[in-house]
Design a protein around this motif. Structure first.
Motif, mmCIF file in Angstrom:
data_model
loop_
_atom_site.group_PDB
_atom_site.id
_atom_site.type_symbol
_atom_site.label_atom_id
_atom_site.label_comp_id
_atom_site.label_asym_id
_atom_site.label_seq_id
_atom_site.Cartn_x
_atom_site.Cartn_y
_atom_site.Cartn_z
ATOM 1 N N THR A 353 0.823 -1.212 0.000
ATOM 2 C CA THR A 353 0.000 0.000 0.000
ATOM 3 C C THR A 353 0.857 1.262 0.000
ATOM 4 O OG1 THR A 353 -0.172 -0.094 2.422
ATOM 5 C CG2 THR A 353 -1.938 -1.129 1.132
ATOM 6 N N GLY A 354 2.167 1.104 -0.223
ATOM 7 C CA GLY A 354 3.034 2.257 -0.363
ATOM 8 C C GLY A 354 3.642 2.709 0.949
ATOM 9 N N PRO A 355 4.469 3.748 0.893
ATOM 10 C CA PRO A 355 5.173 4.221 2.088
ATOM 11 C C PRO A 355 4.236 4.862 3.099
ATOM 12 C CG PRO A 355 5.552 5.703 0.252
ATOM 13 C CD PRO A 355 4.836 4.513 -0.308
ATOM 14 N N GLU A 356 4.711 4.985 4.326
ATOM 15 C CA GLU A 356 3.939 5.618 5.391
ATOM 16 C C GLU A 356 3.600 7.058 5.040
ATOM 17 O OE1 GLU A 356 2.181 5.799 9.312
ATOM 18 O OE2 GLU A 356 2.805 4.141 8.021
ATOM 19 N N PHE A 357 4.560 7.767 4.475
ATOM 20 C CA PHE A 357 4.385 9.185 4.141
ATOM 21 C C PHE A 357 5.064 9.461 2.815
ATOM 22 C CE2 PHE A 357 6.382 13.548 4.704
ATOM 23 C CZ PHE A 357 5.258 14.244 4.280
ATOM 24 N N SER A 358 4.358 10.126 1.929
ATOM 25 C CA SER A 358 4.955 10.543 0.655
ATOM 26 C C SER A 358 4.504 11.957 0.342
ATOM 27 C CB SER A 358 4.574 9.581 -0.468
ATOM 28 O OG SER A 358 3.174 9.516 -0.651
ATOM 29 N N TYR A 359 5.352 12.694 -0.366
ATOM 30 C CA TYR A 359 5.078 14.106 -0.620
ATOM 31 C C TYR A 359 5.576 14.490 -2.012
ATOM 32 C CZ TYR A 359 9.955 14.370 0.987
ATOM 33 O OH TYR A 359 11.306 14.165 1.143
ATOM 34 N N SER A 377 8.974 8.619 3.146
ATOM 35 C CA SER A 377 9.541 8.423 4.472
ATOM 36 C C SER A 377 8.770 7.331 5.183
ATOM 37 C CB SER A 377 9.479 9.721 5.275
ATOM 38 O OG SER A 377 9.879 9.515 6.620
ATOM 39 N N GLY A 378 9.471 6.598 6.022
ATOM 40 C CA GLY A 378 8.828 5.552 6.811
ATOM 41 C C GLY A 378 8.140 6.084 8.050
ATOM 42 N N ALA A 379 8.239 7.406 8.264
ATOM 43 C CA ALA A 379 7.610 7.990 9.448
ATOM 44 C C ALA A 379 7.305 9.457 9.185
ATOM 45 C CB ALA A 379 8.524 7.862 10.664
ATOM 46 N N PHE A 380 6.366 9.980 9.937
ATOM 47 C CA PHE A 380 6.072 11.411 9.934
ATOM 48 C C PHE A 380 5.805 11.832 11.371
ATOM 49 C CE2 PHE A 380 3.490 15.161 9.942
ATOM 50 C CZ PHE A 380 4.093 15.947 8.975
ATOM 51 N N PRO A 381 6.342 12.998 11.811
ATOM 52 C CA PRO A 381 7.118 13.960 11.032
ATOM 53 C C PRO A 381 8.559 13.507 10.814
ATOM 54 C CG PRO A 381 6.907 14.693 13.288
ATOM 55 C CD PRO A 381 6.057 13.478 13.170
ATOM 56 N N LEU A 455 18.072 23.616 0.461
ATOM 57 C CA LEU A 455 17.421 23.212 1.710
ATOM 58 C C LEU A 455 16.012 22.766 1.387
ATOM 59 C CD1 LEU A 455 17.608 23.156 4.874
ATOM 60 C CD2 LEU A 455 16.521 25.405 4.816
ATOM 61 N N ASP A 456 15.691 21.502 1.646
ATOM 62 C CA ASP A 456 14.353 20.969 1.416
ATOM 63 C C ASP A 456 13.574 20.983 2.730
ATOM 64 O OD1 ASP A 456 15.161 20.536 -1.156
ATOM 65 O OD2 ASP A 456 15.373 18.357 -0.952
ATOM 66 N N VAL A 457 12.538 21.799 2.776
ATOM 67 C CA VAL A 457 11.695 21.914 3.960
ATOM 68 C C VAL A 457 10.446 21.075 3.746
ATOM 69 C CG1 VAL A 457 10.374 23.478 5.429
ATOM 70 C CG2 VAL A 457 12.582 24.210 4.502
ATOM 71 N N VAL A 458 10.221 20.099 4.607
ATOM 72 C CA VAL A 458 9.073 19.197 4.487
ATOM 73 C C VAL A 458 8.444 19.039 5.864
ATOM 74 C CG1 VAL A 458 8.266 16.907 3.810
ATOM 75 C CG2 VAL A 458 10.172 17.963 2.576
ATOM 76 N N GLY A 459 7.321 19.709 6.066
ATOM 77 C CA GLY A 459 6.650 19.633 7.348
ATOM 78 C C GLY A 459 6.131 20.988 7.784
ATOM 79 N N THR A 460 5.962 21.160 9.078
ATOM 80 C CA THR A 460 5.301 22.330 9.641
ATOM 81 C C THR A 460 6.309 23.293 10.260
ATOM 82 O OG1 THR A 460 3.427 20.885 10.191
ATOM 83 C CG2 THR A 460 3.478 23.068 11.206
ATOM 84 N N PRO A 461 6.551 24.447 9.656
ATOM 85 C CA PRO A 461 7.412 25.446 10.300
ATOM 86 C C PRO A 461 6.748 25.979 11.571
ATOM 87 C CG PRO A 461 7.157 25.891 7.954
ATOM 88 C CD PRO A 461 6.139 24.859 8.318
ATOM 89 N N VAL A 462 7.561 26.297 12.553
ATOM 90 C CA VAL A 462 7.069 26.823 13.829
ATOM 91 C C VAL A 462 7.814 28.114 14.146
ATOM 92 C CG1 VAL A 462 6.888 26.429 16.315
ATOM 93 C CG2 VAL A 462 6.410 24.567 14.719
ATOM 94 N N VAL A 463 7.059 29.135 14.513
ATOM 95 C CA VAL A 463 7.624 30.422 14.897
ATOM 96 C C VAL A 463 7.277 30.672 16.355
ATOM 97 C CG1 VAL A 463 7.561 32.913 14.506
ATOM 98 C CG2 VAL A 463 7.471 31.342 12.557
ATOM 99 N N LYS A 464 8.272 31.088 17.136
ATOM 100 C CA LYS A 464 8.043 31.480 18.520
ATOM 101 C C LYS A 464 8.339 32.972 18.657
ATOM 102 C CE LYS A 464 8.928 26.918 20.466
ATOM 103 N NZ LYS A 464 9.743 26.102 21.418
ATOM 104 N N LEU A 465 7.375 33.705 19.198
ATOM 105 C CA LEU A 465 7.458 35.157 19.266
ATOM 106 C C LEU A 465 7.072 35.667 20.646
ATOM 107 C CD1 LEU A 465 5.572 36.157 15.981
ATOM 108 C CD2 LEU A 465 8.048 36.227 16.328
ATOM 109 N N ARG A 466 7.532 36.862 20.944
ATOM 110 C CA ARG A 466 6.975 37.681 22.016
ATOM 111 C C ARG A 466 6.691 39.043 21.417
ATOM 112 N NH1 ARG A 466 7.678 35.379 27.397
ATOM 113 N NH2 ARG A 466 6.519 37.224 28.055
ATOM 114 N N VAL A 467 5.493 39.558 21.648
ATOM 115 C CA VAL A 467 5.117 40.847 21.091
ATOM 116 C C VAL A 467 4.800 41.824 22.221
ATOM 117 C CG1 VAL A 467 4.166 39.736 19.039
ATOM 118 C CG2 VAL A 467 2.641 40.354 20.914
ATOM 119 N N GLN A 468 4.964 43.079 21.910
ATOM 120 C CA GLN A 468 4.516 44.134 22.806
ATOM 121 C C GLN A 468 3.406 44.901 22.090
ATOM 122 O OE1 GLN A 468 7.800 46.548 24.304
ATOM 123 N NE2 GLN A 468 9.200 44.803 24.013
ATOM 124 N N ALA A 469 2.230 44.939 22.691
ATOM 125 C CA ALA A 469 1.077 45.621 22.109
ATOM 126 C C ALA A 469 0.244 46.183 23.249
ATOM 127 C CB ALA A 469 0.261 44.665 21.244
#
Length: 570
Positions: A353-359, A377-381, A455-469
């Motif tokens: 049935t194919g690989p666990e994850f393909s993109y 890939s055999g796994a995600f993420p 650079l191959d980016v595959v998945g969910t980018p995450v940004v961590k911030l602190r704001v002043q408002a």
């Protein structure tokens, strides 16, 4: 109406049918469903075949599934293609694939496939009963061997049906949702489980308008007067869209109703093999929705695999990937994966049935079937990652950041300050679908040095911030209307300075507490940054595709070691 031969060698017949179903929380709403039964001519009581149930995407009909009917009937499956409630000649209202409505309707169609009488008819008046079906392979009395396939709205219908009917044996939901409040009113911060957030997000203006228009068009096409003020929909939908158009976010009642119509609310009930297929360019149901479903199913031990494809809402399939009108497992990668899934779980064949994850990798050249363009890939993420820190003068660094602030102003009345690709129409316009512009003074941005290698980016980018408002901190306790709304996105900057928004994707966030650190889960991507290119992080005050915050707010974001951008890499 008698069946008609649909192929030169009469490999199968097609019989138009009507189905009498009763739905609703109290099982007191009768509906008429229109459908077409594709039945192999070789199928009989002595030689039964497994079945596939399939329905249309939003605004479509059973006719859209004719390609799947022809292909899989030719492969030895009975296929019942039907028009979902409120579409394509089927009666009752559009309930957004709620299990109490669309799920129960699907369950009764499964009973028809299992040989139940009193459901299938040859006429809309339900006077002339269709012959009892006895050519479907059974696992028990009235229990057919049956799978489901379909995209978008037709994907949600599979989850809804499987949640109320354990007789469904395998499903292939394509480009569909995990949680409707996130789909239409997303908040990529303050998320609790999967894509579900504790705080409303920002309404998708164009998609909300399109849904209302499509519902009205469905009525007109079926010869009915639109049911104003909420055409074709269950009662809560249109008032919620109107309210959100004014305030920028869904009211609590709409969030509750939308969540009830989403697999996120009943995932423990999905226990059958599930092949998730989601679109990389999708602005309606982005990859994060499939990721949320995949992780939850995997955590509870449900057999699940995931494919990221090019085909998305508003974006065509790549050559040799998938063709709904003419699916061909021999020449289309995704179609071949679907065929193998059903061969394994409906026919019991010993097949891969194919690989666990393909993109899909849009940077890979190929001819013919799209298999070479798919990474696996055999796994995600994936386990690799790169992290940069916000530094002075708009820099992203992997070293020690230098102090430096950026300040900007969000607009009044939720007006757009970013001219982004239009999330519904962008790929239909004679313009680049990833070019955008942020108005000066309405955003902050940081970028990496030029990359020394690809650079191959595959998945969910995450940004961590602190704001002043400061002004938002005074009003945020009043509720979502007083909370700061921002839009976070990553762009690819070429050596010549050309800046393109990756897949046209961005992450709206509504911040319940500006004094606390903020984690932003951006839409997942599969993207190659070429050597010499830069990654650019942008935090903007508005977007043409969303209803932003109602009041202008001065926002300051400082550099620092806890202010980061992390991307998963292959």
């Amino acid at each position: 109406m008698s069946p008609t031969a649909e192929a030169a060698d009469a490999a199968y017949t097609v019989t138009p049918l009507h189905f009498a179903v009763t739905v609703g929380p109290d099982n007191d709403h009768p509906c008429d469903i229109t459908g077409d039964l594709y039945l192999p001519t070789s199928a009989s009581k002595a030689h039964p075949v497994p079945a596939i149930l399939t329905t249309n995407g939003f605004g479509g009909s059973k006719a859209d599934q004719a390609g799947l009917g022809r292909t899989f009937a030719s492969r030895g499956y009975a296929v019942l293609a039907y028009s979902g409630l409120g579409f394509g000649g089927s009666s009752c209202t559009i309930t957004l694939d709620d299990p109490d409505w669309d799920g129960k309707a699907g369950k009764q169609l499964v009973s028809y496939l299992g040989g139940a009488a009193g459901i299938g008819y040859l006429d809309a008046a339900h006077r002339e009963a269709a012959p009892t079906l006895d050519a479907i392979k059974l696992d028990g009395p009235l229990d057919p061997r049956v799978g489901m396939a379909g995209g978008s709205y037709g994907g949600g219908a599979q989850f809804a049906t499987a949640s109320v009917d354990p007789r469904v044996d395998a499903i292939v939901p394509m480009i569909t949702w995990n949680d409707l409040p996130y789909s239409i009113d997303p908040n990529n911060a303050a998320q609790t489980t999967g894509v579900t957030s504790s705080t409303p997000g920002a309404l998708k203006l164009i998609w909300g308008t399109l849904f209302s228009a499509t519902g009205m068009a469905s009525d007109v096409q079926d010869g009915q007067l639109p049911d104003l003020p909420c055409p074709s929909f269950t009662d809560w939908v249109c008032p919620a869209v109107v309210s959100a158009g004014i305030t920028g976010y869904f009211p609590p009642s709409a969030i509750t109703a939308g969540h009830h119509a989403s697999v996120a609310s009943y995932l423990p009930k999905i226990k059958i093999p599930t092949l998730l297929v989601q679109g990389e360019y999708d602005h309606l149901f982005n990859l994060n929705e499939a990721i949320a479903t995949y992780k939850a199913l995997q955590a509870q031990g449900t057999e699940v695999k995931m494919i990221w494809e090019a085909w998305s809402h508003g974006y065509p399939a790549a050559p040799g990937e998938f063709d709904l009108a003419n699916p061909d497992p021999a020449s289309q990668y995704v179609t071949a994966r679907i065929a193998a899934w059903f061969d394994r779980y409906l026919k019991g064949k010993i097949v891969s049935t194919g690989p666990e994850f393909s993109y899909f990798r849009d940077w890979v050249d190929y001819t013919g079937i799209a298999t070479p363009a798919y990474g696996t890939s055999g796994a995600f993420p994936l386990t690799g990652s790169r992290t940069w820190k916000l530094s002075h003068q708009g820099q992203l660094t992997t070293g020690i950041p230098v102090a430096g602030d950026q300040t900007f102003l969000t607009p009044a009345a939720g007006l757009p300050t970013s001219v982004n690709p239009l999330d519904v129409l962008g790929n239909s316009l004679p313009l680049p679908s990833d070019v955008f512009l942020d108005l000066p003074g309405t955003y902050a941005a940081w970028q990496t040095p030029a990359l020394s290698s690809k650079l191959d980016v595959v998945g969910t980018p995450v940004v961590k911030l602190r704001v002043q408002a400061p002004t938002a901190s005074l009003t945020e306790d009043l509720g979502p209307g007083g909370q700061l709304v921002l839009f976070v996105k990553i762009a690819d900057v070429g050596p010549d300075g050309t800046t393109r928004l990756i897949k046209g994707l961005e992450a709206p966030i509504r911040i319940p507490d500006t004094d606390a650190p903020i984690k932003v889960t951006l839409p997942a991507i599969a993207h190659r940054f070429e050597a010499g290119h830069r990654l650019k992080l942008i935090v903007a005050g508005g977007s043409v595709n969303y209803r932003g915050g109602l009041t202008p707010v001065v926002v300051t974001i400082a550099a620092g070691s806890t202010q980061t951008l992390t991307v998963p890499v292959a």
